[in-house]
Write a protein that holds these residues in place. Structure first.
Motif, PDB file in Angstrom:
ATOM      1  N   VAL A  83       4.256   9.174   4.027  1.00  0.00           N
ATOM      2  CA  VAL A  83       3.652   8.191   4.934  1.00  0.00           C
ATOM      3  C   VAL A  83       4.633   7.038   5.184  1.00  0.00           C
ATOM      4  N   ARG A  84       5.316   6.641   4.134  1.00  0.00           N
ATOM      5  CA  ARG A  84       6.299   5.560   4.255  1.00  0.00           C
ATOM      6  C   ARG A  84       7.474   5.975   5.142  1.00  0.00           C
ATOM      7  N   GLU A  85       7.912   7.211   4.990  1.00  0.00           N
ATOM      8  CA  GLU A  85       9.011   7.722   5.826  1.00  0.00           C
ATOM      9  C   GLU A  85       8.605   7.729   7.295  1.00  0.00           C
ATOM     10  N   ALA A  86       7.383   8.147   7.591  1.00  0.00           N
ATOM     11  CA  ALA A  86       6.901   8.145   8.970  1.00  0.00           C
ATOM     12  C   ALA A  86       6.870   6.721   9.528  1.00  0.00           C
ATOM     13  N   TYR A  87       6.469   5.773   8.684  1.00  0.00           N
ATOM     14  CA  TYR A  87       6.437   4.359   9.100  1.00  0.00           C
ATOM     15  C   TYR A  87       7.850   3.857   9.412  1.00  0.00           C
ATOM     16  N   HIS A  88       8.789   4.115   8.515  1.00  0.00           N
ATOM     17  CA  HIS A  88      10.158   3.634   8.718  1.00  0.00           C
ATOM     18  C   HIS A  88      10.795   4.265   9.961  1.00  0.00           C
ATOM     19  N   ARG A  89      10.487   5.521  10.234  1.00  0.00           N
ATOM     20  CA  ARG A  89      11.023   6.156  11.438  1.00  0.00           C
ATOM     21  C   ARG A  89      10.473   5.484  12.693  1.00  0.00           C
ATOM     22  N   THR A  90       9.219   5.090  12.645  1.00  0.00           N
ATOM     23  CA  THR A  90       8.615   4.415  13.786  1.00  0.00           C
ATOM     24  C   THR A  90       9.229   3.034  13.975  1.00  0.00           C
ATOM     25  N   VAL A  91       9.421   2.312  12.877  1.00  0.00           N
ATOM     26  CA  VAL A  91      10.037   0.982  12.950  1.00  0.00           C
ATOM     27  C   VAL A  91      11.454   1.069  13.508  1.00  0.00           C
ATOM     28  N   SER A  92      12.201   2.089  13.079  1.00  0.00           N
ATOM     29  CA  SER A  92      13.596   2.225  13.522  1.00  0.00           C
ATOM     30  C   SER A  92      13.707   2.452  15.026  1.00  0.00           C
ATOM     31  N   LEU A 124       0.824  -1.206   0.000  1.00  0.00           N
ATOM     32  CA  LEU A 124       0.000   0.000   0.000  1.00  0.00           C
ATOM     33  C   LEU A 124       0.861   1.260   0.000  1.00  0.00           C
ATOM     34  N   LEU A 125       2.052   1.168   0.605  1.00  0.00           N
ATOM     35  CA  LEU A 125       2.927   2.332   0.706  1.00  0.00           C
ATOM     36  C   LEU A 125       3.923   2.435  -0.449  1.00  0.00           C
ATOM     37  N   LEU A 126       3.965   1.409  -1.311  1.00  0.00           N
ATOM     38  CA  LEU A 126       4.937   1.407  -2.390  1.00  0.00           C
ATOM     39  C   LEU A 126       4.311   1.388  -3.784  1.00  0.00           C
ATOM     40  N   GLU A 127       3.231   0.622  -3.970  1.00  0.00           N
ATOM     41  CA  GLU A 127       2.654   0.482  -5.300  1.00  0.00           C
ATOM     42  C   GLU A 127       1.890   1.743  -5.706  1.00  0.00           C
ATOM     43  N   PRO A 128       1.826   2.028  -7.021  1.00  0.00           N
ATOM     44  CA  PRO A 128       1.128   3.232  -7.492  1.00  0.00           C
ATOM     45  C   PRO A 128      -0.324   3.268  -7.023  1.00  0.00           C
ATOM     46  N   SER A 132       2.033  10.304  14.933  1.00  0.00           N
ATOM     47  CA  SER A 132       2.733  11.500  15.391  1.00  0.00           C
ATOM     48  C   SER A 132       3.852  11.890  14.421  1.00  0.00           C
ATOM     49  N   HIS A 133       4.621  10.882  13.971  1.00  0.00           N
ATOM     50  CA  HIS A 133       5.677  11.164  12.994  1.00  0.00           C
ATOM     51  C   HIS A 133       5.084  11.746  11.714  1.00  0.00           C
ATOM     52  N   LEU A 134       3.960  11.188  11.274  1.00  0.00           N
ATOM     53  CA  LEU A 134       3.340  11.676  10.051  1.00  0.00           C
ATOM     54  C   LEU A 134       2.862  13.114  10.215  1.00  0.00           C
ATOM     55  N   ALA A 135       2.246  13.425  11.348  1.00  0.00           N
ATOM     56  CA  ALA A 135       1.785  14.792  11.600  1.00  0.00           C
ATOM     57  C   ALA A 135       2.951  15.769  11.570  1.00  0.00           C
ATOM     58  N   THR A 136       4.075  15.361  12.151  1.00  0.00           N
ATOM     59  CA  THR A 136       5.258  16.221  12.164  1.00  0.00           C
ATOM     60  C   THR A 136       5.768  16.478  10.758  1.00  0.00           C
ATOM     61  N   ALA A 175       1.058   2.524  16.447  1.00  0.00           N
ATOM     62  CA  ALA A 175       0.192   3.292  15.552  1.00  0.00           C
ATOM     63  C   ALA A 175       0.170   4.767  15.935  1.00  0.00           C
ATOM     64  N   ALA A 176       0.145   5.044  17.251  1.00  0.00           N
ATOM     65  CA  ALA A 176       0.137   6.428  17.717  1.00  0.00           C
ATOM     66  C   ALA A 176       1.444   7.137  17.367  1.00  0.00           C
ATOM     67  N   ALA A 177       2.578   6.428  17.520  1.00  0.00           N
ATOM     68  CA  ALA A 177       3.873   7.025  17.184  1.00  0.00           C
ATOM     69  C   ALA A 177       3.983   7.272  15.683  1.00  0.00           C
ATOM     70  N   TRP A 178       3.500   6.333  14.893  1.00  0.00           N
ATOM     71  CA  TRP A 178       3.487   6.498  13.434  1.00  0.00           C
ATOM     72  C   TRP A 178       2.663   7.721  13.054  1.00  0.00           C
TER      73      TRP A 178
END
Length: 259
Positions: free
Chosen positions: A61-70, A5-9, A88-92, A83-86
């Motif tokens: 959105v993908r960048e926010a996800y990867h930051r949360t995973v890291s 969902l975060l990679l395909e067109p 928050s990263h996206l909002a930032t 999910a909440a941290a993801w």
């Protein structure tokens, strides 16, 4: 499915629920796929500007996800906290005039769609939660063995979309009634979701008559195994060599941390 969902067109417009189509996450993904197939058909191609705008939004959105995973190794967030941290990263990121992403050009305010970003986050986070909730263990598969020890592995999966969220590798010695947990392995995306405990309980249920042990553990895994032993219905031993039939190489391998 999250990364698809975060990679395909993405389609030109976000699909809206339309009965009698399927409901729930699978219905949403089916509508996304249908819309994506439609815009790829000859004579119905999307404009380049719209495509780039959606791709830029996806990247945020993908960048926010990867930051949360890291952060998972240190933060050890449960699914709701993840999910909440993801979010928050996206909002930032969405609040910044320019978003810097590794490996690509910066994205400015004009190059993103905030409404699409939140729809994408909502869909992807629900897909992740659904995968965690419905994850089950696959049958044990035999591996190369040296009798009397028998080696196996199985996966924790969430249907065809997630055939392996993580894997369990173990061995049993029937003459000694001993089981060796060699490795429970989940990527950071799926750690601290309760899947490691689910895998361990499944392992014990499949071989209820065995006394279990693990080899030398990484420091971050010690508390996990200690908690699981205390709540286990199977006996566990701290003895690193309770059975003479496992080879020295296998005795010294460390069990990978996971929870």
């Amino acid at each position: 499915m999250v990364m698809r969902l975060l990679l395909e067109p993405l389609p030109a417009s976000w699909p809206a629920p339309a009965p009698p189509r399927p409901t729930g996450l699978r219905g949403l993904l089916a509508r996304l796929q249908e819309a994506a197939d439609a815009v790829r058909r000859p004579g119905n191609l999307d404009d380049l500007e719209g495509h780039l705008r959606r791709a830029a939004t996806q990247a945020i959105v993908r960048e926010a996800y990867h930051r949360t995973v890291s952060e998972q190794e240190d933060e050890q967030r449960k699914p709701a906290a993840f999910a909440a941290a993801w979010k928050s990263h996206l909002a930032t990121l969405l609040a910044q005039d320019t978003v810097k992403l590794s490996g690509r050009s910066p994205i400015t305010t004009a190059g993103r769609d905030t409404d699409l970003a939140w729809k994408l986050y909502d869909a992807a986070s629900r897909i992740r939660a659904e995968a965690i909730t419905h994850a089950t263990a696959t049958p044990s598969e035999p591996r190369l063995s040296e009798p009397p020890t028998l080696w196996y592995s199985f996966a924790i999966a969430a249907g065809d979309d997630y055939p392996a969220l993580g894997e369990v590798h173990y061995a049993i010695c029937q003459p000694c009634d001993v089981g060796l947990l060699r490795k429970i392995d989940f990527s950071l995306d799926w750690r601290f979701c309760g899947l490691g405990t689910r895998a361990l309980r499944e392992l014990e249920a499949r071989h209820p008559a065995l006394t279990w042990y693990t080899t030398g553990q990484y420091e971050s895994a010690q508390s996990f195994y200690e908690r699981c032993r205390q709540d286990s219905s199977s006996p566990w031993t701290a003895n690193q060599c309770p059975c003479p039939h496992f080879g020295e190489r296998d005795q010294t391998r460390k069990a990978r941390p996971t929870t």
